[in-house]
Design a protein around this motif. Structure first.
Motif, PDB file in Angstrom:
ATOM      1  N   ARG A 315      13.695  65.701 -17.709  1.00  0.00           N
ATOM      2  CA  ARG A 315      12.822  65.629 -16.544  1.00  0.00           C
ATOM      3  C   ARG A 315      12.220  64.232 -16.404  1.00  0.00           C
ATOM      4  O   ARG A 315      12.100  63.693 -15.308  1.00  0.00           O
ATOM      5  N   LEU A 316      11.860  63.632 -17.545  1.00  0.00           N
ATOM      6  CA  LEU A 316      11.258  62.293 -17.533  1.00  0.00           C
ATOM      7  C   LEU A 316      12.291  61.187 -17.353  1.00  0.00           C
ATOM      8  O   LEU A 316      11.997  60.136 -16.791  1.00  0.00           O
ATOM      9  N   ASN A 317      13.500  61.435 -17.821  1.00  0.00           N
ATOM     10  CA  ASN A 317      14.501  60.368 -17.935  1.00  0.00           C
ATOM     11  C   ASN A 317      15.279  60.147 -16.635  1.00  0.00           C
ATOM     12  O   ASN A 317      16.506  60.202 -16.604  1.00  0.00           O
ATOM     13  N   GLU A 318      14.557  59.862 -15.555  1.00  0.00           N
ATOM     14  CA  GLU A 318      15.229  59.488 -14.308  1.00  0.00           C
ATOM     15  C   GLU A 318      15.616  58.011 -14.341  1.00  0.00           C
ATOM     16  O   GLU A 318      16.523  57.579 -13.638  1.00  0.00           O
ATOM     17  N   PHE A 319      14.919  57.236 -15.158  1.00  0.00           N
ATOM     18  CA  PHE A 319      15.252  55.820 -15.332  1.00  0.00           C
ATOM     19  C   PHE A 319      14.662  55.371 -16.663  1.00  0.00           C
ATOM     20  O   PHE A 319      13.587  55.815 -17.062  1.00  0.00           O
ATOM     21  N   THR A 320      15.385  54.511 -17.364  1.00  0.00           N
ATOM     22  CA  THR A 320      14.941  54.046 -18.676  1.00  0.00           C
ATOM     23  C   THR A 320      14.894  52.529 -18.713  1.00  0.00           C
ATOM     24  O   THR A 320      15.810  51.859 -18.234  1.00  0.00           O
ATOM     25  N   LEU A 321      13.813  51.992 -19.268  1.00  0.00           N
ATOM     26  CA  LEU A 321      13.670  50.555 -19.491  1.00  0.00           C
ATOM     27  C   LEU A 321      13.419  50.318 -20.973  1.00  0.00           C
ATOM     28  O   LEU A 321      12.721  51.104 -21.617  1.00  0.00           O
ATOM     29  N   THR A 322      13.969  49.251 -21.492  1.00  0.00           N
ATOM     30  CA  THR A 322      13.697  48.868 -22.879  1.00  0.00           C
ATOM     31  C   THR A 322      13.119  47.465 -22.889  1.00  0.00           C
ATOM     32  O   THR A 322      13.744  46.519 -22.404  1.00  0.00           O
ATOM     33  N   VAL A 323      11.907  47.331 -23.424  1.00  0.00           N
ATOM     34  CA  VAL A 323      11.262  46.020 -23.513  1.00  0.00           C
ATOM     35  C   VAL A 323      11.730  45.360 -24.810  1.00  0.00           C
ATOM     36  O   VAL A 323      11.486  45.899 -25.892  1.00  0.00           O
ATOM     37  N   PRO A 324      12.402  44.214 -24.731  1.00  0.00           N
ATOM     38  CA  PRO A 324      12.969  43.600 -25.943  1.00  0.00           C
ATOM     39  C   PRO A 324      11.888  43.047 -26.864  1.00  0.00           C
ATOM     40  O   PRO A 324      10.849  42.568 -26.396  1.00  0.00           O
ATOM     41  N   PRO A 325      12.099  43.112 -28.179  1.00  0.00           N
ATOM     42  CA  PRO A 325      11.137  42.515 -29.122  1.00  0.00           C
ATOM     43  C   PRO A 325      11.158  41.000 -29.024  1.00  0.00           C
ATOM     44  O   PRO A 325      12.152  40.409 -28.568  1.00  0.00           O
ATOM     45  N   LEU A 326      10.083  40.370 -29.457  1.00  0.00           N
ATOM     46  CA  LEU A 326       9.959  38.915 -29.355  1.00  0.00           C
ATOM     47  C   LEU A 326      11.060  38.201 -30.129  1.00  0.00           C
ATOM     48  O   LEU A 326      11.556  37.159 -29.692  1.00  0.00           O
ATOM     49  N   ARG A 327      11.471  38.746 -31.272  1.00  0.00           N
ATOM     50  CA  ARG A 327      12.495  38.082 -32.093  1.00  0.00           C
ATOM     51  C   ARG A 327      13.844  37.989 -31.372  1.00  0.00           C
ATOM     52  O   ARG A 327      14.689  37.169 -31.738  1.00  0.00           O
ATOM     53  N   ASN A 328      14.043  38.817 -30.338  1.00  0.00           N
ATOM     54  CA  ASN A 328      15.293  38.787 -29.571  1.00  0.00           C
ATOM     55  C   ASN A 328      15.210  37.898 -28.345  1.00  0.00           C
ATOM     56  O   ASN A 328      16.156  37.818 -27.567  1.00  0.00           O
ATOM     57  N   ARG A 329      14.080  37.219 -28.157  1.00  0.00           N
ATOM     58  CA  ARG A 329      13.943  36.302 -27.016  1.00  0.00           C
ATOM     59  C   ARG A 329      13.091  35.101 -27.419  1.00  0.00           C
ATOM     60  O   ARG A 329      12.134  34.733 -26.728  1.00  0.00           O
ATOM     61  N   LEU A 330      13.445  34.511 -28.543  1.00  0.00           N
ATOM     62  CA  LEU A 330      12.682  33.373 -29.056  1.00  0.00           C
ATOM     63  C   LEU A 330      12.763  32.162 -28.135  1.00  0.00           C
ATOM     64  O   LEU A 330      11.929  31.261 -28.227  1.00  0.00           O
ATOM     65  N   GLU A 331      13.755  32.122 -27.259  1.00  0.00           N
ATOM     66  CA  GLU A 331      13.832  30.995 -26.322  1.00  0.00           C
ATOM     67  C   GLU A 331      12.665  31.012 -25.337  1.00  0.00           C
ATOM     68  O   GLU A 331      12.360  29.992 -24.700  1.00  0.00           O
ATOM     69  N   ASP A 332      11.995  32.178 -25.207  1.00  0.00           N
ATOM     70  CA  ASP A 332      10.798  32.265 -24.365  1.00  0.00           C
ATOM     71  C   ASP A 332       9.546  31.818 -25.102  1.00  0.00           C
ATOM     72  O   ASP A 332       8.481  31.690 -24.486  1.00  0.00           O
ATOM     73  N   LEU A 333       9.659  31.604 -26.416  1.00  0.00           N
ATOM     74  CA  LEU A 333       8.487  31.327 -27.235  1.00  0.00           C
ATOM     75  C   LEU A 333       7.662  30.131 -26.762  1.00  0.00           C
ATOM     76  O   LEU A 333       6.427  30.225 -26.692  1.00  0.00           O
ATOM     77  N   PRO A 334       8.271  28.977 -26.422  1.00  0.00           N
ATOM     78  CA  PRO A 334       7.458  27.834 -25.975  1.00  0.00           C
ATOM     79  C   PRO A 334       6.579  28.156 -24.768  1.00  0.00           C
ATOM     80  O   PRO A 334       5.414  27.741 -24.713  1.00  0.00           O
ATOM     81  N   LEU A 335       7.109  28.912 -23.814  1.00  0.00           N
ATOM     82  CA  LEU A 335       6.331  29.269 -22.635  1.00  0.00           C
ATOM     83  C   LEU A 335       5.185  30.202 -23.007  1.00  0.00           C
ATOM     84  O   LEU A 335       4.050  30.044 -22.541  1.00  0.00           O
ATOM     85  N   PHE A 336       5.470  31.179 -23.864  1.00  0.00           N
ATOM     86  CA  PHE A 336       4.425  32.101 -24.292  1.00  0.00           C
ATOM     87  C   PHE A 336       3.315  31.359 -25.035  1.00  0.00           C
ATOM     88  O   PHE A 336       2.132  31.600 -24.816  1.00  0.00           O
ATOM     89  N   VAL A 337       3.712  30.452 -25.946  1.00  0.00           N
ATOM     90  CA  VAL A 337       2.727  29.689 -26.721  1.00  0.00           C
ATOM     91  C   VAL A 337       1.852  28.858 -25.787  1.00  0.00           C
ATOM     92  O   VAL A 337       0.619  28.853 -25.897  1.00  0.00           O
ATOM     93  N   GLU A 338       2.485  28.153 -24.859  1.00  0.00           N
ATOM     94  CA  GLU A 338       1.734  27.312 -23.926  1.00  0.00           C
ATOM     95  C   GLU A 338       0.743  28.146 -23.111  1.00  0.00           C
ATOM     96  O   GLU A 338      -0.422  27.770 -22.908  1.00  0.00           O
ATOM     97  N   THR A 339       1.199  29.314 -22.666  1.00  0.00           N
ATOM     98  CA  THR A 339       0.344  30.178 -21.856  1.00  0.00           C
ATOM     99  C   THR A 339      -0.856  30.680 -22.650  1.00  0.00           C
ATOM    100  O   THR A 339      -1.994  30.661 -22.174  1.00  0.00           O
ATOM    101  N   PHE A 340      -0.605  31.129 -23.885  1.00  0.00           N
ATOM    102  CA  PHE A 340      -1.695  31.652 -24.706  1.00  0.00           C
ATOM    103  C   PHE A 340      -2.677  30.546 -25.108  1.00  0.00           C
ATOM    104  O   PHE A 340      -3.879  30.791 -25.226  1.00  0.00           O
ATOM    105  N   VAL A 341      -2.168  29.333 -25.340  1.00  0.00           N
ATOM    106  CA  VAL A 341      -3.056  28.210 -25.665  1.00  0.00           C
ATOM    107  C   VAL A 341      -3.971  27.918 -24.483  1.00  0.00           C
ATOM    108  O   VAL A 341      -5.193  27.761 -24.642  1.00  0.00           O
ATOM    109  N   LYS A 342      -3.411  27.862 -23.292  1.00  0.00           N
ATOM    110  CA  LYS A 342      -4.222  27.575 -22.102  1.00  0.00           C
ATOM    111  C   LYS A 342      -5.233  28.685 -21.849  1.00  0.00           C
ATOM    112  O   LYS A 342      -6.374  28.434 -21.442  1.00  0.00           O
ATOM    113  N   GLU A 343      -4.819  29.903 -22.069  1.00  0.00           N
ATOM    114  CA  GLU A 343      -5.735  31.025 -21.894  1.00  0.00           C
ATOM    115  C   GLU A 343      -6.906  30.920 -22.885  1.00  0.00           C
ATOM    116  O   GLU A 343      -8.075  31.150 -22.515  1.00  0.00           O
ATOM    117  N   THR A 344      -6.596  30.578 -24.132  1.00  0.00           N
ATOM    118  CA  THR A 344      -7.648  30.457 -25.144  1.00  0.00           C
ATOM    119  C   THR A 344      -8.568  29.275 -24.852  1.00  0.00           C
ATOM    120  O   THR A 344      -9.783  29.352 -25.067  1.00  0.00           O
TER     121      THR A 344
END
Length: 476
Positions: A315-344
């Motif tokens: 009943r629930l499974n009309e559509f499924t999404l999987t959010v990838p772990p950070l270790r599987n998208r380390l190429e995004d790490l610089p952007l995430f780091v920059e964003t969190f630094v600016k936020e802090t």
């Protein structure tokens, strides 16, 4: 060209699917023979194949055919069509390289959604350089083109995994489908749910989030469906449940696998009938909501273990999404780091210095068991401990991350462990045994308290009380 092959021994199914998909801009070929299908796959590239599970072709049934197509072209997304839904068969399909499966009778909207989803999946595999902006992670601000912060709950990455996730969010958001979001702790499942809501037709209506992992069996019915005054001991006032609070909007149930069997039955009925009955009331109240659930567990496995209802899953499974772990998208790490630094910086009202090359190198070798949430906390701590404008270096990392040679597990500290009674009385022995058992289970589940409580057949509140009683503390 968007090429789709339909393989089914029923001519009306082939005709129906061809008519639906041609309207969506696909180039559609059909065949009722498994052997013919293999020849067609050899001669033409199909991004997506819809294949019936029970073909009458004795030599090439759906299971055999899907394996052979996968060997010929691993980048083709194969979707199995079956009138006999069985989670064990579905799991076996996925293991054999099948992209997804759909149950008969077929629904036109589901077919279109699944075809588009599969086509996007294949394109992302074949073209990792697509410049489209992508994924979502849980944070409170993002950086705009001028480097300034503005209010949001998402930041977008550039990895292929992030691109596919964001494209699927855009695909499912405008619909009214129920969605299951899978992902490890800290990946941003609630953030994904909020983004789906914000891009839906219900965006102006309430978004209500409920953590099922924190609900005891006694509280779950009241929190979900509400209760009348005097319905049970302690019910001094009436309570409006999450379903009524979310009426017209979206209800997000996090860690849905933690709900008891009885509550799962009640949840299934609400989804089917679209009415709720508060505890202690005989009146049914209509509700109009979209349900999104999340889990860091394998729900098909939970079904096979008898922990989750199969009918509720479907009943629930009309559509499924999987959010990838950070270790599987380390190429995004610089952007995430920059964003969190600016936020802090914005939070602390002072400028932070750059991250040292050694720290950045370590970030790229660390396994990030806590995912985006862990990264954000590490950055906030590092900026706080480093004087303004000074280089942020390794020494500001938490103890559990200092070892440079391997990803470090969560460090456990036993503060004043249970003292053995010299006379070895029963209370002391029992206390020591309980301490050791809890520590063993916590290590097995990597210190996930919700999982630990479930394995020990207690609720989280009881586990917290025992941790406090036994002086067990650990760093997250």
């Amino acid at each position: 060209m968007k090429n789709i092959l339909i393989i089914d021994d029923e001519i009306h199914t082939c005709t129906l699917l061809r008519k639906i998909l041609i309207k969506e801009g696909f180039d559609v070929d059909v065949t009722m023979s498994g052997s013919t299908a293999l020849k067609m796959v050899k001669e033409k590239h199909y991004q997506v194949v819809f294949c019936d599970y029970r073909l009458k072709d004795k030599e090439k049934d759906g299971a055999t055919l899907s394996r052979e197509i996968n060997l010929l072209n691993p980048h083709t997304a194969i979707i199995i069509m079956t009138g006999y839904p069985d989670v064990r068969i579905a799991i076996q399909f996925i293991r054999n390289g099948v992209y997804d499966y759909i149950t008969k009778p077929l629904n036109a909207e589901q077919i279109v959604l699944l075809a588009n989803k599969a086509y996007l999946h294949v394109n992302n595999i074949r073209d990792n350089n697509d410049p489209i902006a992508t994924t979502v992670v849980t944070i409170s601000t993002v950086v705009n083109a001028q480097g300034k912060l503005h209010e949001s709950e998402h930041v977008f990455g550039n990895s292929s995994a992030s691109k596919e996730l964001h494209q699927q969010i855009n695909l499912i958001a405008p619909t009214n489908y129920s969605v299951i979001i899978f992902g490890e702790t800290g990946t941003g499942k609630e953030s994904v749910a909020r983004l789906i809501h914000s891009r839906s037709k219900r965006s102006t209506m309430p978004f209500v989030a409920l953590d099922c992992g924190s609900l005891t069996n006694e509280l779950a019915a009241s929190e979900l469906f509400g209760h009348q005054k005097g319905a049970f001991t302690g019910a001094i006032n009436a309570n409006t449940g999450a379903f009524q609070q979310a009426n017209g909007g979206t209800l997000f149930l996090d860690e849905v696998a933690n709900l008891s069997y009885n509550i799962q039955v009640a949840l299934l009925r609400v989804m089917q009938e679209r009415v709720v009955r508060p505890v202690g009331s005989s009146i049914e109240i209509p509700v109009d909501i979209r349900i999104i659930v999340a889990s860091n567990e394998n729900l098909p496995q939970a079904i096979s273990q008898g922990k989750f209802r199969e009918d509720l899953f479907y009943r629930l499974n009309e559509f499924t999404l999987t959010v990838p772990p950070l270790r599987n998208r380390l190429e995004d790490l610089p952007l995430f780091v920059e964003t969190f630094v600016k936020e802090t910086e914005n939070e602390l009202q002072r400028k932070s210095g750059p991250l040292s090359p050694e720290l950045l190198a370590y970030f790229n070798t660390y396994s990030w068991p806590g995912n985006i949430r862990e990264l954000k906390n590490v950055i906030r701590r590092a900026c706080l401990l480093t004087p303004a404008n000074d280089t942020i270096d390794l020494q500001v990392l938490p103890e559990e991350m200092i070892d440079l040679h391997k990803p470090v597990q969560k460090k456990v500290e036993k503060v004043n462990p249970p003292v053995q009674d010299n006379n070895l009385n029963l209370k002391a022995i029992a206390k020591q045994a309980e301490h050791e058992k809890i520590m063993t289970v916590l290590r097995e589940v990597k210190f996930n308290k919700t999982k630990a409580a479930r394995l020990m057949n207690i609720d989280r509140k009881t586990l917290y009380n025992k941790l406090q009683l036994l002086d067990i503390k650990f760093k997250i």
